[in-house]
Write a protein that holds these residues in place. Structure first.
Motif, mmCIF file in Angstrom:
data_model
loop_
_atom_site.group_PDB
_atom_site.id
_atom_site.type_symbol
_atom_site.label_atom_id
_atom_site.label_comp_id
_atom_site.label_asym_id
_atom_site.label_seq_id
_atom_site.Cartn_x
_atom_site.Cartn_y
_atom_site.Cartn_z
ATOM 1 N N THR A 82 3.599 21.952 -1.205
ATOM 2 C CA THR A 82 5.014 21.751 -0.876
ATOM 3 C C THR A 82 5.186 20.574 0.073
ATOM 4 O OG1 THR A 82 5.529 24.095 -1.202
ATOM 5 C CG2 THR A 82 7.052 22.820 0.168
ATOM 6 N N ARG A 83 4.312 20.479 1.056
ATOM 7 C CA ARG A 83 4.364 19.357 2.000
ATOM 8 C C ARG A 83 4.138 18.030 1.278
ATOM 9 N NH1 ARG A 83 6.430 16.904 6.297
ATOM 10 N NH2 ARG A 83 4.914 15.705 7.506
ATOM 11 N N ALA A 84 3.176 17.991 0.374
ATOM 12 C CA ALA A 84 2.902 16.767 -0.379
ATOM 13 C C ALA A 84 4.118 16.354 -1.202
ATOM 14 C CB ALA A 84 1.692 16.974 -1.288
ATOM 15 N N ALA A 85 4.752 17.324 -1.852
ATOM 16 C CA ALA A 85 5.924 17.028 -2.676
ATOM 17 C C ALA A 85 7.084 16.513 -1.824
ATOM 18 C CB ALA A 85 6.345 18.278 -3.445
ATOM 19 N N ALA A 87 1.082 9.242 1.591
ATOM 20 C CA ALA A 87 2.542 9.285 1.703
ATOM 21 C C ALA A 87 2.977 9.016 3.139
ATOM 22 C CB ALA A 87 3.065 10.637 1.232
ATOM 23 N N GLU A 88 2.259 9.570 4.094
ATOM 24 C CA GLU A 88 2.594 9.331 5.501
ATOM 25 C C GLU A 88 2.406 7.860 5.863
ATOM 26 O OE1 GLU A 88 1.635 13.715 7.454
ATOM 27 O OE2 GLU A 88 0.037 12.205 7.341
ATOM 28 N N THR A 89 1.379 7.234 5.299
ATOM 29 C CA THR A 89 1.180 5.800 5.523
ATOM 30 C C THR A 89 2.370 5.007 4.990
ATOM 31 O OG1 THR A 89 -1.232 5.981 5.451
ATOM 32 C CG2 THR A 89 -0.293 3.822 4.965
ATOM 33 N N ALA A 90 2.846 5.385 3.810
ATOM 34 C CA ALA A 90 3.999 4.697 3.217
ATOM 35 C C ALA A 90 5.248 4.881 4.074
ATOM 36 C CB ALA A 90 4.243 5.212 1.803
ATOM 37 N N LEU A 91 5.458 6.087 4.575
ATOM 38 C CA LEU A 91 6.649 6.358 5.378
ATOM 39 C C LEU A 91 6.589 5.670 6.739
ATOM 40 C CD1 LEU A 91 7.112 10.127 4.509
ATOM 41 C CD2 LEU A 91 8.618 8.245 3.833
ATOM 42 N N ALA A 92 5.380 5.427 7.223
ATOM 43 C CA ALA A 92 5.227 4.733 8.509
ATOM 44 C C ALA A 92 5.432 3.229 8.366
ATOM 45 C CB ALA A 92 3.846 5.013 9.094
ATOM 46 N N ALA A 103 6.320 12.864 -0.797
ATOM 47 C CA ALA A 103 6.453 11.951 -1.938
ATOM 48 C C ALA A 103 7.924 11.703 -2.258
ATOM 49 C CB ALA A 103 5.734 12.529 -3.153
ATOM 50 N N GLU A 104 8.735 12.747 -2.151
ATOM 51 C CA GLU A 104 10.167 12.584 -2.420
ATOM 52 C C GLU A 104 10.813 11.661 -1.392
ATOM 53 O OE1 GLU A 104 13.923 15.231 -3.950
ATOM 54 O OE2 GLU A 104 12.216 16.238 -3.022
ATOM 55 N N ARG A 105 10.376 11.751 -0.154
ATOM 56 C CA ARG A 105 10.922 10.862 0.879
ATOM 57 C C ARG A 105 10.546 9.407 0.603
ATOM 58 N NH1 ARG A 105 9.002 13.139 6.475
ATOM 59 N NH2 ARG A 105 9.866 11.118 7.128
ATOM 60 N N VAL A 106 9.307 9.177 0.165
ATOM 61 C CA VAL A 106 8.885 7.811 -0.174
ATOM 62 C C VAL A 106 9.736 7.282 -1.325
ATOM 63 C CG1 VAL A 106 6.987 6.389 -1.050
ATOM 64 C CG2 VAL A 106 6.520 8.182 0.633
ATOM 65 N N PHE A 107 9.918 8.113 -2.347
ATOM 66 C CA PHE A 107 10.713 7.720 -3.518
ATOM 67 C C PHE A 107 12.171 7.483 -3.129
ATOM 68 C CE2 PHE A 107 13.483 8.627 -7.068
ATOM 69 C CZ PHE A 107 12.881 7.967 -8.129
ATOM 70 N N GLU A 129 7.439 0.208 8.014
ATOM 71 C CA GLU A 129 8.845 -0.109 8.289
ATOM 72 C C GLU A 129 9.312 -1.369 7.567
ATOM 73 O OE1 GLU A 129 9.204 -0.258 12.511
ATOM 74 O OE2 GLU A 129 8.884 1.910 12.768
ATOM 75 N N GLY A 130 8.472 -1.879 6.673
ATOM 76 C CA GLY A 130 8.849 -3.071 5.922
ATOM 77 C C GLY A 130 9.672 -2.734 4.696
ATOM 78 N N ASP A 131 9.486 -3.503 3.651
ATOM 79 C CA ASP A 131 10.262 -3.345 2.426
ATOM 80 C C ASP A 131 9.976 -1.989 1.770
ATOM 81 O OD1 ASP A 131 10.115 -3.877 -0.825
ATOM 82 O OD2 ASP A 131 11.861 -4.757 0.157
ATOM 83 N N PRO A 132 11.002 -1.173 1.496
ATOM 84 C CA PRO A 132 10.782 0.153 0.908
ATOM 85 C C PRO A 132 10.090 0.107 -0.453
ATOM 86 C CG PRO A 132 12.979 0.029 1.844
ATOM 87 C CD PRO A 132 12.424 -1.367 1.869
ATOM 88 N N TRP A 133 10.385 -0.931 -1.252
ATOM 89 C CA TRP A 133 9.710 -1.037 -2.544
ATOM 90 C C TRP A 133 8.216 -1.253 -2.352
ATOM 91 C CZ3 TRP A 133 9.490 -0.048 -7.473
ATOM 92 C CH2 TRP A 133 8.499 -0.669 -8.225
ATOM 93 N N ASN A 134 7.840 -2.139 -1.455
ATOM 94 C CA ASN A 134 6.423 -2.398 -1.220
ATOM 95 C C ASN A 134 5.711 -1.145 -0.710
ATOM 96 O OD1 ASN A 134 6.604 -5.070 -2.037
ATOM 97 N ND2 ASN A 134 6.986 -5.838 0.034
ATOM 98 N N ALA A 135 6.398 -0.373 0.133
ATOM 99 C CA ALA A 135 5.805 0.870 0.630
ATOM 100 C C ALA A 135 5.594 1.856 -0.516
ATOM 101 C CB ALA A 135 6.698 1.483 1.704
ATOM 102 N N PHE A 136 6.585 1.963 -1.399
ATOM 103 C CA PHE A 136 6.478 2.860 -2.554
ATOM 104 C C PHE A 136 5.365 2.409 -3.496
ATOM 105 C CE2 PHE A 136 7.719 3.352 -7.055
ATOM 106 C CZ PHE A 136 7.628 4.730 -7.171
ATOM 107 N N ALA A 137 5.352 1.123 -3.844
ATOM 108 C CA ALA A 137 4.338 0.609 -4.766
ATOM 109 C C ALA A 137 2.939 0.735 -4.163
ATOM 110 C CB ALA A 137 4.640 -0.845 -5.118
ATOM 111 N N GLY A 138 2.815 0.485 -2.863
ATOM 112 C CA GLY A 138 1.524 0.631 -2.204
ATOM 113 C C GLY A 138 1.039 2.069 -2.230
#
Length: 204
Positions: A119-122, A71-76, A125-129, A78-87
């Motif tokens: 709780t941290r994981a959730a 999840a931290e990798t996805a949030l880091a 994940a919510e931030r990525v979503f 800075e490209g397309d939010p969909w690609n970060a979520f799908a990845g």
């Protein structure tokens, strides 16, 4: 890390790998089955873990830490939010974190450290979503709990050997991601799952 500590770390990983294999296949298996699979004496296992519940908590904590890292990798990203979520979804499927959830939830009592990690994981994940949702990349009427249950469903798929199972899981993940990206589609039927519904299964 000196040689002795490195060997101890390797031995511990052997035990954890054995424990994951044993308990994912049979959550009711005795801890002696882990020692047998790991090729160590039961006393060596008890020197590291006080009992089965301690070992189960360690397995789930490690799984959550992997989930958090992805999840931290996805949030880091800075490209397309969909690609970060799908990845993020693809990497979690590759890590097979959810197999621990669907097989071990409700079989032991989580401690406070595990609850905090969960709780941290959730939250992450919510931030990525939410970032993908704010970008208009997700269909209406879905929430982050939907994605958690999608990952659970994928983890339940087993077909052939590990390589074939991975192919099948990614096949159906692709279909599910396509469905999540139908931004012009109507909301799915029924209300989405709540956080309480998703976490209830962890109660013993």
């Amino acid at each position: 890390m000196n040689g002795r500590k490195a060997q101890a770390a390797r031995n511990d990983q052997v035990i954890l790998d054995a424990a994951r294999a044993v308990f994912v296949a049979d959550p009711g298996a005795p801890i002696a089955a882990v020692a047998e699979r790991a090729g160590v004496g039961i006393s060596a296992l008890y020197r590291r873990y006080a009992g089965k519940e301690d070992l189960l908590r360690k397995l789930c904590a490690d799984g959550l830490k992997t989930y958090i890292a992805e999840a931290e990798t996805a949030l880091a990203d800075e490209g397309d939010p969909w690609n970060a979520f799908a990845g993020f979804m693809r990497r979690v499927v590759d890590a097979d974190v959810q197999s621990l959830t669907i097989n071990l939830a409700g079989t032991f009592t989580p401690d406070e450290d595990l609850r905090r990690t969960s709780t941290r994981a959730a939250e992450l994940a919510e931030r990525v979503f939410d970032r993908a949702a704010r970008a208009g990349a997700l269909r209406p009427g879905v929430n982050v709990a939907d994605t958690s249950l999608i990952l659970d469903q994928l983890a339940a798929l087993h077909l052939g050997d590990e390589a074939r199972t991975a192919q099948i899981r990614h096949r159906y993940l692709t279909l599910m991601l396509d469905a999540l990206r139908l931004t012009s589609a109507p909301p799915p039927p029924g209300p989405p799952p709540t956080a309480e519904e998703v976490t209830r299964r962890w109660k013993v």
